[in-house]
Design an enzyme around this catalytic site. Structure first.
Site, PDB file in Angstrom:
ATOM      1  N   GLU A   8      -4.883 -29.648 -69.157  1.00  0.00           N
ATOM      2  CA  GLU A   8      -3.526 -30.307 -68.880  1.00  0.00           C
ATOM      3  C   GLU A   8      -2.641 -30.048 -70.089  1.00  0.00           C
ATOM      4  OE1 GLU A   8      -6.249 -32.121 -69.268  1.00  0.00           O
ATOM      5  OE2 GLU A   8      -6.029 -33.917 -70.174  1.00  0.00           O
ATOM      6  N   HIS A  10      -9.284 -30.276 -72.726  1.00  0.00           N
ATOM      7  CA  HIS A  10      -7.927 -30.886 -71.926  1.00  0.00           C
ATOM      8  C   HIS A  10      -7.156 -29.962 -71.363  1.00  0.00           C
ATOM      9  CE1 HIS A  10      -8.767 -35.381 -72.413  1.00  0.00           C
ATOM     10  NE2 HIS A  10      -9.153 -35.053 -73.587  1.00  0.00           N
ATOM     11  N   CYS A  19     -12.645 -33.981 -69.485  1.00  0.00           N
ATOM     12  CA  CYS A  19     -13.319 -34.595 -70.907  1.00  0.00           C
ATOM     13  C   CYS A  19     -14.034 -35.541 -70.378  1.00  0.00           C
ATOM     14  CB  CYS A  19     -11.934 -34.935 -71.689  1.00  0.00           C
ATOM     15  SG  CYS A  19     -12.635 -35.227 -73.503  1.00  0.00           S
TER      16      CYS A  19
HETATM   17  N1  GLN Z   1     -14.715 -40.916 -74.536  1.00  0.00           N
HETATM   18  C1  GLN Z   1     -14.949 -39.278 -74.442  1.00  0.00           C
HETATM   19  C2  GLN Z   1     -15.422 -38.923 -75.710  1.00  0.00           C
HETATM   20  O1  GLN Z   1     -14.907 -39.666 -76.801  1.00  0.00           O
HETATM   21  C3  GLN Z   1     -14.111 -38.739 -73.778  1.00  0.00           C
HETATM   22  C4  GLN Z   1     -12.748 -38.776 -74.368  1.00  0.00           C
HETATM   23  C5  GLN Z   1     -11.727 -38.247 -73.690  1.00  0.00           C
HETATM   24  O2  GLN Z   1     -11.967 -38.223 -72.674  1.00  0.00           O
HETATM   25  N2  GLN Z   1     -10.701 -37.679 -74.280  1.00  0.00           N
HETATM   26  O3  GLN Z   1     -15.849 -37.914 -76.117  1.00  0.00           O
END
Ligand code: GLN
Length: 556
Positions: A528, A526, A395
């Site tokens: 994970e 994600h 992400c």
């Molecule tokens: N801060 C980033 C976003 O809002 C990534 C978020 C995250 O890593 N879950 O897009």
């Protein structure tokens, strides 16, 4: 695959409550109880009740409450839901999660809609009845024979008393169908190695004052419980010796159900609830535990993070799904993972800290928010790219890999994410147009791209080879995306967007081709969150494979 057992007509409910203190593994204990009953052929679902007033876990900082777990339907919830999914190998829904805030919100909305027919709406019974209603909805949605309900907090707190009241009322409504498991803790005084039972006895008494008695006590302790202490607890808590289950510390979480079974927890609960086992199938799980125990060789994985504020305990909690996904992939390859925390802020300050990255088989830059630690993360990504260290970006980790590549490989020196530099002239990562109005109105709660979305994979890529299929579904939690206007420029210099949304607008996976780098891949989602011990996530498996190879290469 879900097996229909057809016994959902006489469902059972197991409440798991904490005694003495928190942080002793009540979530894993609940998941393990579920696993044991599942292995006996019952369809099991697990429900978490959190006592806080937040409507969901989405607005909480990970250092406050650990990782925010996300379900397929986009529910932002407690990390214990991840434990349930991992142990039960089932996808859960928002129906399986509730908080004091969400329950009160429903009751108040119902009252406003005249659904209580003009009656006086009271904390008791209306709040516990709403809790029971939700438990039953979650159970029937999962068509479960058994619902495990984990009550957050510890007995004796004001915060969870209404949940205990729900257990008491459900017991009256469904005689013989409700069991209560008290997860207690036995401290050791001085160096005498003597486990003290008194706090557990007091916890059982406190439960009595809420009108409840434990049916089983799980005695968490540093070591196994001896017979003398078992009988002492049993005698003082109205139980039989066999109702006291020894729950010592273990080296792997996944050993816990096997351990509980050593003390015949499954038999005890089945007897108390009149459950007749349909089969016994614990083989795969036991195999997994053996695999973990027999792993040879160590692979060092660095995790570059920033939620380090409050010591080791919180640290591991903030990234729990990442840790577990690493462990699943390591177990798959029969190696032992050594996870090392790398402080992004330290990396940004010190060159020697940065150079340490070359000691690792692989490096992960996990998700995150805001600007703290960004410099260090970017430096770490650059180092991994240039020194051919296997890299997995999750992400934010993927977004920053795109920023790094844009700056250093595409000559877009001022490339940035608008999360950090809103007015950057080169916004390679930008907010979704549909989210702009939410942000302008400061509507932060539940306004992200949340939950499962499909992605289509390009043949001939690392991602495609890992998954072995063209269409995948993965979980998201973010506001920002790769800006489609920069895709062609990035691709021209070598980035491959190997996973793309069906609309073609959202870049879901980025990677460098195999001939340029042994493993350099980032995901907008994600992965994970979907890794399970019996089904490790394909991208973690591939990353781990590359990490094992790198290690071999550097150690010869
Ligand atoms: N801060 C980033 C976003 O809002 C990534 C978020 C995250 O890593 N879950 O897009």
């Amino acid at each position: 695959m879900k097996q229909k057992t057809g016994a959902g007509t006489n469902p059972k409910y197991i409440f798991v409550v904490g005694g003495v203190m928190s942080g002793v593994g009540k979530g894993v204990a609940s998941a393990s109880i579920g696993k044991i009953l599942q292995s006996r052929g019952f369809e099991v679902t697990a429900i978490k009740i959190d006592p806080y007033v937040n409507v969901d876990a989405g607005t909480m900082n990970p250092t406050e409450h650990g990782e925010v777990f996300v379900l397929d339907d986009g529910t932002e919830c407690d990390q214990d839901m991840g434990n349930y999914e991992r142990f039960l190998n089932r996808d859960l829904t928002g129906a399986n999660y509730m908080t004091t805030g969400s329950i009160y919100r429903t009751v108040i909305n119902k009252e406003r809609n005249l659904e209580y027919g003009g009656r006086c709406v009271e904390v008791v019974p209306h709040i516990p009845l709403e809790i029971i209603d939700r438990i039953e909805k979650a159970r029937s949605k999962a068509d479960a024979d058994v619902a495990i309900i984990e009550v957050g907090g510890t007995v004796g707190e004001y915060q969870n008393i209404l949940f205990l009241e729900a257990a008491r009322i459900l017991k009256i409504k469904k005689p013989g169908a409700v069991a209560l498991v008290l997860v207690s803790y036995l401290p050791i005084m001085n160096d005498e190695n003597e486990l003290k039972t008194k706090p557990t006895q007091c916890a059982a008494r406190t439960l009595n004052s809420a009108g409840l008695e434990p049916d089983v006590i799980l005695a968490r302790a540093r070591m196994p419980l001896d017979k003398k202490r078992k009988s002492k607890i049993a005698f003082n808590c109205n139980l039989r010796e066999e109702d006291i289950i020894s729950a010592p510390d273990v080296s792997s979480l996944y050993e816990i159900p096997v351990n509980f079974e050593r003390d015949r927890l499954g038999d005890v609960l089945s007897e108390k609830l009149g459950l007749r086992p349909k089969k016994s199938d614990f083989g795969d799980w036991k195999k997994l535990v053996r695999r973990i125990g027999n792993a040879t060789g160590t692979v060092k994985i660095g995790v570059v993070g920033k939620y380090f504020g409050s010591g080791k305990f919180i640290l591991a909690d903030s990234y729990i799904s990442v840790i577990e996904a690493i462990k699943h992939a390591a177990a798959f390859w029969k190696v032992r993972p050594e996870i090392v925390w790398l402080d992004a802020e330290k990396i940004s300050r010190s060159q020697s800290e940065l150079k340490k990255l070359s000691e690792f088989g692989g490096v992960i830059v996990p998700g995150g928010f805001g600007s703290r630690g960004i410099k260090g993360k970017l430096k770490a990504i650059e180092y991994c790219r240039e020194h051919k260290i296997p890299f997995l970006g999750l992400c934010y980790g993927m977004q920053l890999a795109v920023v790094e590549f844009a700056r250093n490989a595409c000559g877009l020196r001022r490339a940035d994410t608008t999360e950090i530099t809103p007015k950057t002239p080169q916004p390679v990562i930008d907010v979704l147009p549909e989210q702009k109005t939410n942000l302008a109105a400061k509507n932060y709660g539940g306004t992200m791209r949340l939950g499962a979305y499909p992605a289509l994979l390009k043949k001939g890529t690392v991602a495609y080879a890992a998954y072995g299929k063209r269409s995948v579904s993965e979980r998201h939690r973010h506001r920002y995306e790769v800006n489609p206007e920069y895709v062609a420029k990035l691709e021209k210099k070598g980035i491959v967007f190997s996973g793309i949304s069906p609309s073609g607008r959202l870049m879901e996976i980025m990677e460098l081709p195999k001939d340029k780098h042994p493993f350099f891949l980032g995901t907008q989602f994600h992965p994970e969150l979907k890794s399970r011990p019996l089904e490790p996530h394909p991208l973690f498996v591939e990353f781990m494979k590359a990490a094992i190879k790198t290690k071999r290469r550097t150690s010869v």
